[in-house]
Enzyme design. Sequence first.
Site, mmCIF file in Angstrom:
data_model
loop_
_atom_site.group_PDB
_atom_site.id
_atom_site.type_symbol
_atom_site.label_atom_id
_atom_site.label_comp_id
_atom_site.label_asym_id
_atom_site.label_seq_id
_atom_site.Cartn_x
_atom_site.Cartn_y
_atom_site.Cartn_z
ATOM 1 N NE ARG A 242 -24.273 33.951 15.188
ATOM 2 C CZ ARG A 242 -24.684 32.764 14.741
ATOM 3 N NH1 ARG A 242 -23.846 31.731 14.683
ATOM 4 N NH2 ARG A 242 -25.927 32.608 14.328
ATOM 5 C CG ASP B 250 -24.626 34.692 11.783
ATOM 6 O OD1 ASP B 250 -25.771 35.131 12.008
ATOM 7 O OD2 ASP B 250 -24.393 33.514 11.492
ATOM 8 C CG HIS C 89 -27.855 33.685 9.719
ATOM 9 N ND1 HIS C 89 -27.985 33.678 11.087
ATOM 10 C CD2 HIS C 89 -28.438 32.543 9.271
ATOM 11 C CE1 HIS C 89 -28.623 32.570 11.451
ATOM 12 N NE2 HIS C 89 -28.909 31.871 10.370
ATOM 13 C CD GLU D 272 -30.673 28.660 11.621
ATOM 14 O OE1 GLU D 272 -30.839 27.768 12.470
ATOM 15 O OE2 GLU D 272 -29.922 29.639 11.811
ATOM 16 C CD1 TRP E 160 -27.808 22.755 8.106
ATOM 17 C CD2 TRP E 160 -28.256 22.925 10.277
ATOM 18 N NE1 TRP E 160 -28.850 23.654 8.243
ATOM 19 C CE2 TRP E 160 -29.138 23.778 9.570
ATOM 20 C CE3 TRP E 160 -28.349 22.864 11.667
ATOM 21 C CZ2 TRP E 160 -30.105 24.561 10.208
ATOM 22 C CZ3 TRP E 160 -29.311 23.644 12.296
ATOM 23 C CH2 TRP E 160 -30.171 24.477 11.579
ATOM 24 C CE1 TYR F 31 -24.115 21.677 13.099
ATOM 25 C CE2 TYR F 31 -25.341 23.275 14.385
ATOM 26 C CZ TYR F 31 -24.942 22.782 13.157
ATOM 27 O OH TYR F 31 -25.367 23.390 12.003
ATOM 28 C CG PHE F 32 -17.281 19.644 18.204
ATOM 29 C CD1 PHE F 32 -18.079 18.526 18.004
ATOM 30 C CD2 PHE F 32 -15.929 19.533 17.917
ATOM 31 C CE1 PHE F 32 -17.546 17.334 17.547
ATOM 32 C CE2 PHE F 32 -15.378 18.350 17.467
ATOM 33 C CZ PHE F 32 -16.188 17.245 17.272
ATOM 34 C CG ASP F 33 -22.634 24.679 19.021
ATOM 35 O OD1 ASP F 33 -22.141 24.072 18.057
ATOM 36 O OD2 ASP F 33 -23.828 25.014 19.067
ATOM 37 C CD1 TRP G 72 -23.005 25.641 15.110
ATOM 38 C CD2 TRP G 72 -22.708 27.568 14.019
ATOM 39 N NE1 TRP G 72 -23.153 25.387 13.767
ATOM 40 C CE2 TRP G 72 -22.985 26.556 13.074
ATOM 41 C CE3 TRP G 72 -22.481 28.870 13.561
ATOM 42 C CZ2 TRP G 72 -23.030 26.807 11.704
ATOM 43 C CZ3 TRP G 72 -22.534 29.121 12.194
ATOM 44 C CH2 TRP G 72 -22.804 28.100 11.291
#
Length: 761
Positions: free
Chosen positions: A168, A197, A285, A345, A411, A438-440, A477
Amino acid sequence: MAAVLLQAFGAHAQQNDQYPLIPYPASLQAGSGTFTITAATVVTADPAFTDAVALLQRLATPVLGKPLKTGSAGKIVLRKDAAITAAEGYRLSITAQKVELTAGTPAGMFRAVETLRQLLPAGMEQPILTMKGLPVAKPARQPLVLPALEIADEPSYAWRGIHLDVARHFFSIQYLQKLIDLMALYKLNKLHLHLTDDQGWRIEIKKYPVLTQQGAWRTFDKNDSACMRMSATNPDMAIDAQHIIHRNGKTLYGGFYTQQQMKDLVKYAAARYIDIIPEVDMPGHMMAAIHAFPDLSCEGGSKWGELFSTPICPCNEGTYTFAENIFTEIMNIFPSEYIHLGADEVDRKSWEKNTACTALMEKEGLKNSAELQSYFVKRMERFFQSKGRKLIGWDEILEGGISATANVMYWRSWVPDAPIKAAANGNKVIMSPGSPLYFDNLPDAHSLSNIYHFHVVPQKLTPEQGAAIIGAQANLWSERVPSENRADYLYFPRMIALAERVWSKQLDFGAFEQRLPAHYKRLEQLHVHYRLPDLSGFTAQNVFVDQAVLDIQKPLPELTLHYTTDGTLPKRNSPALDKPLIIKQPVTIKLAAFSPGGNRGEIYTLDYKKEDYQPAVATFAPVKEGLQCQYYKKYFKNTGGMQGLEADSQFIARDLVVPPSVNAPSFGLQYTGFIDVPETAVYSFYFLCDDGGVLTIGDKVVVDNDGQHAPIEKSGQVALQKGLHPFRLDFIEGGGGFSLGLKYGVGNGTPQIVPDSFFKH
């Protein structure tokens, strides 16, 4: 294995906060005296420990001005001991006369030297940066003094990982090296790189050069634009200019790694006993690849659907040729035991409409598209196994059935039985749930505690099933992470809490908090743009009747606090908040802490409003315990969506804990009634929710924490007379696991859970 290492010292010794080691060793006993490393100190090492010796020299040489001497009968001894069988276990003995490091493996010895590093003064890191050519002030040389002690140590889990999404937003090789060095400092051993991705293809594939020629570059997308808007108040959100190019009249953003760059990075990590785990995410993705090769999808191209992008087609033999060619080159770059397929996903609608897929499903006896996805995953796993590799997939690979040899990365916090199913199926599991790993997701005052108290092994697993959990990993992310400074801020200090959680056998969060400040000093020396500790003593929305006092106890003595009242952002030359500030008029204050190196912490916007005490209300009938609760089984973007709708059901709630009967995947709750406060005062409320919520008392919105978001706490104040006040709390959950909690304090007193006795209806 553990017993061999720990018997000599005892595995349950009380932590000694005199030694600010993170992660804390399995056993530490204090000694008497110190050992000083000088230019005359001689190092003796077993030939197997070249990487550990190289690290020791990197640490000492810039401080001492020359390398340590090597030879026999040294005062620092790196000795091999086959009795230490833990793969990364070690012993460390420091006396006034000698330093002895003992391990059974090179990895264990390297971890021992990193422990030695943390025992040395933080200021020693500056000369190391000077050696790397980084712009730092010329440091004063200082003695390298080690305290006498005895340590026996080994990790609790084999997989101690960090993930970075470079698809990203792109990150430089230099940043990846910095991240690897910091991982090594804290004994983490797996770096998972999300290389591809929809938004970018970041690894050179020689057979398909167009993947990076086209897929590595893009015009600015909606997330880039959002970052640019946020950069007006936060420079960390600015797009990194080094990754912007101009081509054919267009401004393009991105980048990619050559195969040689990645091979060099793999060697860099291996010298620090860190494995790089590559992920090429498929079958979903894959938009960046499908744009270059439209025939990879069943529809001839890729577009955004209701859920995700159009995936590659599992019913076309050309897909497997493409995938195997890609992974053959990936395996030539990355020697890791594990290769990550992703497989999360996946929008399978295009498969369900495709005649070739229908025919394949009939031929293979597949009942649905989930099993068709599983067919793809199993086929790729067989290819991986033919190359001597092991497959990892995100936990969606469980849905259509998987082999017992696949590895599952869990996750989806909202699918709590996924690791249980995987363990029961015989799969190894890496725990990486969105909450708290999830550190975002934005950090707050509770982040470190949530990570530290995270159950790596789910409590529902039997001891036998628990053996399937091989460790944990935090993911970053990067949709909203456009710069290396922003990545630092989101990783640290949360990465440090995770490091102790997955290594240490002695877990004591209070002791961890006491040891952490020493690591802020080390991070400062290492030019890590870490998140400063939270400030407290206020809420976001503050009220006063006569006057308010802003009095903040600094979480670290070396911080300085600066504020503004004119709407501008606080800087180091803004007025200092070095004594209590008396507030008698409505005002908006912007406040931030600054470290000695100029690192700015959170910018807090504090609104102060003057108001009278809300009068208590009288009721005509006796009130009862609890609140009325309306339950809506529907997806809402915000709490306003519940207004005017008829509830699916209603019940009496004794507290604000969501009961098991509320089990819709997406829902809304409206709690109404009264709050019975015991005294006339200004009350602070702290509302934690995931997803959104709004707290209203009387006719005032006290905390607005609305919208779809990860767990985050917001706060506000209201002035209340003693007695009953109309109370309403609206809460929505969009799907994906929820959090709900409400605390209160009188004035700026210590927050505590609102007692059930306060709630009436």
